[in-house]
Design a protein around this motif. Structure first.
Motif, PDB file in Angstrom:
ATOM      1  N   SER A   1      -6.420   3.980  10.092  1.00  0.00           N
ATOM      2  CA  SER A   1      -7.887   3.737   9.744  1.00  0.00           C
ATOM      3  C   SER A   1      -7.920   2.156   9.444  1.00  0.00           C
ATOM      4  O   SER A   1      -8.962   1.708   9.920  1.00  0.00           O
ATOM      5  N   GLU A   2      -7.017   1.532   9.129  1.00  0.00           N
ATOM      6  CA  GLU A   2      -6.873   0.010   8.792  1.00  0.00           C
ATOM      7  C   GLU A   2      -7.275  -0.672  10.273  1.00  0.00           C
ATOM      8  O   GLU A   2      -8.102  -1.623  10.447  1.00  0.00           O
ATOM      9  N   ARG A   3      -6.469  -0.119  11.370  1.00  0.00           N
ATOM     10  CA  ARG A   3      -6.569  -0.870  12.620  1.00  0.00           C
ATOM     11  C   ARG A   3      -7.987  -0.822  13.273  1.00  0.00           C
ATOM     12  O   ARG A   3      -8.669  -1.496  13.515  1.00  0.00           O
TER      13      ARG A   3
ATOM     14  N   GLN B   1      -6.753  -5.577   4.184  1.00  0.00           N
ATOM     15  CA  GLN B   1      -6.344  -4.461   4.171  1.00  0.00           C
ATOM     16  C   GLN B   1      -5.254  -3.828   5.186  1.00  0.00           C
ATOM     17  O   GLN B   1      -4.162  -3.171   4.922  1.00  0.00           O
ATOM     18  N   TYR B   2      -5.328  -4.454   6.401  1.00  0.00           N
ATOM     19  CA  TYR B   2      -4.440  -4.084   7.345  1.00  0.00           C
ATOM     20  C   TYR B   2      -3.062  -4.842   7.068  1.00  0.00           C
ATOM     21  O   TYR B   2      -1.876  -4.062   7.330  1.00  0.00           O
TER      22      TYR B   2
ATOM     23  N   THR C   1       6.455  -0.511   9.018  1.00  0.00           N
ATOM     24  CA  THR C   1       4.910  -0.181   9.359  1.00  0.00           C
ATOM     25  C   THR C   1       4.739   1.205   8.418  1.00  0.00           C
ATOM     26  O   THR C   1       5.170   2.314   8.884  1.00  0.00           O
TER      27      THR C   1
ATOM     28  N   ASP D   1       1.517   4.209   7.681  1.00  0.00           N
ATOM     29  CA  ASP D   1       0.290   4.731   8.785  1.00  0.00           C
ATOM     30  C   ASP D   1      -0.924   3.973   8.473  1.00  0.00           C
ATOM     31  O   ASP D   1      -1.430   3.802   7.309  1.00  0.00           O
ATOM     32  N   ASN D   2      -1.305   3.284   9.432  1.00  0.00           N
ATOM     33  CA  ASN D   2      -2.508   2.429   9.519  1.00  0.00           C
ATOM     34  C   ASN D   2      -3.633   2.493  10.362  1.00  0.00           C
ATOM     35  O   ASN D   2      -4.222   1.567  10.980  1.00  0.00           O
TER      36      ASN D   2
ATOM     37  N   LYS E   1      -1.709  -5.193   4.428  1.00  0.00           N
ATOM     38  CA  LYS E   1      -0.965  -4.352   3.397  1.00  0.00           C
ATOM     39  C   LYS E   1      -0.399  -2.993   3.823  1.00  0.00           C
ATOM     40  O   LYS E   1       0.465  -2.623   3.187  1.00  0.00           O
ATOM     41  N   THR E   2      -0.531  -2.691   5.048  1.00  0.00           N
ATOM     42  CA  THR E   2       0.127  -1.652   5.469  1.00  0.00           C
ATOM     43  C   THR E   2       1.533  -2.140   6.215  1.00  0.00           C
ATOM     44  O   THR E   2       2.314  -1.313   6.914  1.00  0.00           O
TER      45      THR E   2
ATOM     46  N   GLY F   1       1.709   5.188   1.394  1.00  0.00           N
ATOM     47  CA  GLY F   1       1.325   5.891   2.835  1.00  0.00           C
ATOM     48  C   GLY F   1       2.522   6.437   3.496  1.00  0.00           C
ATOM     49  O   GLY F   1       3.804   6.201   2.981  1.00  0.00           O
TER      50      GLY F   1
ATOM     51  N   ALA G   1       0.785  -1.043   0.044  1.00  0.00           N
ATOM     52  CA  ALA G   1       0.096  -0.171   0.000  1.00  0.00           C
ATOM     53  C   ALA G   1       0.718   1.270   0.033  1.00  0.00           C
ATOM     54  O   ALA G   1       2.091   1.341   0.196  1.00  0.00           O
TER      55      ALA G   1
END
Length: 530
Positions: free
Chosen positions: A124-126, A341-342, A119, A121-122, A344-345, A98, A96
């Motif tokens: 939103s995913e978390r 989705q998580y 890692t 920035d996640n 991918k970060t 970011g 991803a």
């Protein structure tokens, strides 16, 4: 029988008297024939008497082996044959895009297979994953409870509404705090009609000031709604408004960040101060996205609770498990989507080795598929193989495998589709102790549950096919009652996995069942072995 014996004795007596004749007496042809006939008659009577005897059958109690379901459901429990290959290197990319928030390694360091080295920035995913897990747990609880009735469903809805009311008020407090302590520091008079942006907006000053004025009105509305909202009010509308107000603050922060990034000619602050301000605003943005996701989770929970109440009112406990199972599957799908989705970060290394190159550092903004690192292991090995499509659904990347019971490894890659040439799914596994295996050889690969699964999904109940007896309209397993007799229990079957099968309903892992029911029937007395 006694009369037959008397006849036989009489014949033998006559024969004995005949034999005892004087030794010198001639054995005429007639006497020889008579002797032979006497022997044959006696033999016939004896054999006839023996054949008429009835031997009482010996009754035996069949032995059956039993086992606790938990011991039969340790995992997929299958094995394949794989080939040992040399493993050179792995070039890692960011799936991803970011901002990089953490880098946990450096050039020259050794990393293990599955380790997260960076890692993105996640926040939103978390938050989305947490909300999906909450919805899944709610669906799981509903599935276990079955048809509880209208009273229980009503209680669940009231609880979801109370949580939503509390979450809405908490969301306002957090968002308002971010505005007052972080956003307003960039305005000279933030609550007035002319907020006075402190930084050079490069043409966007008027827009940013207008957004701050509008935001003050939105916060006032949110505060009023949160203080008067009750479980009897329009909670869904209040939560949607809270999400919209949160997005307004996020949009304002994005405008401030853009203004700071454009202010490169000296402006009101130096480069160091500008970078610090951007980092501060970015952190606040992540907090706001978490609040927005939490409000969405409250909406989802209320919707799920309302659906549960409707089902209870319609079915009154009949047919509920089918509807609950569908809801559970949907919630599980949402969890898996959020997990994907998580993941991918995270930049995760599939192999163990040394970091030969590291292209990212904390604070960088990377695009999707950007180069992240190169992990090399020239002396390492991997095992390649193929599994059935059904088996591929029971394993995941990171699962531990065993090679010939002498070496261990980790699943590093699973093909996303069936190979049309082989009819199977390709799979690759790293080797933790490569010195034990030889490149070019074949090994037996065993898959089993290792307890490393961090997913909220429970391990399925899997039993041998031999433990299932198929009836005309159902499937059953056998348990043993206090009188050592077989009792049939109806179960619901799922997918077949080789010589085992998944049981979706009717069993728990604490139950003890007969392992092999071939030839057995309900009510039969048995001897139990373990």
């Amino acid at each position: 029988m006694q009369s037959m014996l008397r006849v036989v004795l009489s014949v033998f007596k006559d024969l004995l008297a005949f034999i005892k004749q004087p030794f010198g007496m001639k054995w005429t042809r007639k006497r020889v024939i008579a002797a032979i006939l006497a022997v044959l008659v006696a033999g016939w009577f004896i054999s006839r008497g023996q054949s008429d005897e009835v031997v009482a059958p010996v009754e035996t109690t069949p032995e059956v082996k039993v086992s606790q379901v938990a011991n039969l459901s340790g995992g997929a429990g299958f094995a394949i044959t794989g080939s040992v290959e040399a493993l050179a290197e792995a070039q890692l990319k960011a799936e991803a895009g970011g901002r990089v928030t953490a880098v946990s390694t450096e050039i020259g360091k050794f990393v293990s297979a599955g380790q997260v080295i960076a890692t993105l920035d996640n926040a939103s995913e978390r938050a989305s994953l947490l909300g999906a897990q909450g919805a899944y747990e709610a669906a799981l609880a509903a599935n276990r409870q079955g048809a509880l009735g209208i009273t229980e469903a009503t209680t669940g809805l009231e609880t979801a509404k109370r949580n939503a009311v509390t979450g809405n008020a908490s969301g306002y407090n957090v968002v308002s705090g971010v505005v007052r302590t972080t956003v307003d520091s960039y305005f000279s008079n933030p609550t007035s009609a002319l907020p006075g942006l402190r930084i050079d907006g490069k043409g966007s000053t008027q827009t940013i000031n207008a957004a701050r004025v509008a935001l003050e009105g939105s916060l006032a509305k949110w505060q009023s709604e949160s203080t008067t909202l009750t479980t009897a009010g329009n909670i869904n509308s209040a939560l949607e408004n809270g999400r919209r107000y949160t997005r307004e603050v996020v949009s304002l922060i994005d405008s401030l960040v853009s203004a700071l990034e454009r202010d490169t000619d000296g402006g009101t602050s130096g480069d160091v101060a500008r970078a610090a301000n951007i980092a501060l605003l970015t952190g606040a943005r992540g907090t706001l996205l978490g609040i927005e996701s939490s409000l969405q989770g409250s909406l989802t929970a209320i919707t799920a609770a309302e659906d549960a109440k409707s089902r209870a009112e319609i079915t009154a406990g009949n047919g509920g498990p089918t509807a609950n199972s569908a809801a559970l599957t949907q919630a599980l799908g949402a969890v898996r989507a959020a997990q994907a989705q998580y993941e991918k970060t995270l930049v995760r290394t599939p192999i163990s080795g040394v970091v030969n190159a590291l292209y990212i550092k904390r604070g960088d903004f990377v695009a999707p598929q950007a180069d992240a690192a190169v992990i090399a292991n020239n002396n390492g090995k991997q095992v390649a193989g193929a599994i059935t499509e059904a088996d591929s659904q029971t394993i995941k990347i990171g699962d531990v495998v065993h090679f010939d019971d002498v070496a261990t490894g980790t699943v590093t890659a699973i093909a996303g589709a069936v190979d049309p040439k082989t009819g199977k799914v390709a799979i690759k596994m790293s080797v933790s102790n490569p010195e034990i295996l030889t490149t070019g050889t074949t090994v037996s690969v065993s898959f089993a549950d290792t307890g490393t699964n961090t997913s909220p999904v429970e391990t399925p109940i899997i039993i041998p096919l031999t433990a299932v007896k198929l009836m005309a309209d159902s499937a059953v397993v056998f348990t043993i009652n206090s009188e050592s007799k077989l009792e049939a229990r109806i179960i619901t079957l799922g997918r077949v996995l080789g010589d085992t099968i998944i049981v979706t309903e009717g069993l728990t892992k604490l139950d003890t069942i007969v392992v092999d029911v071939r030839g057995r029937k309900a009510g039969e007395t048995v001897t139990v072995t373990y």
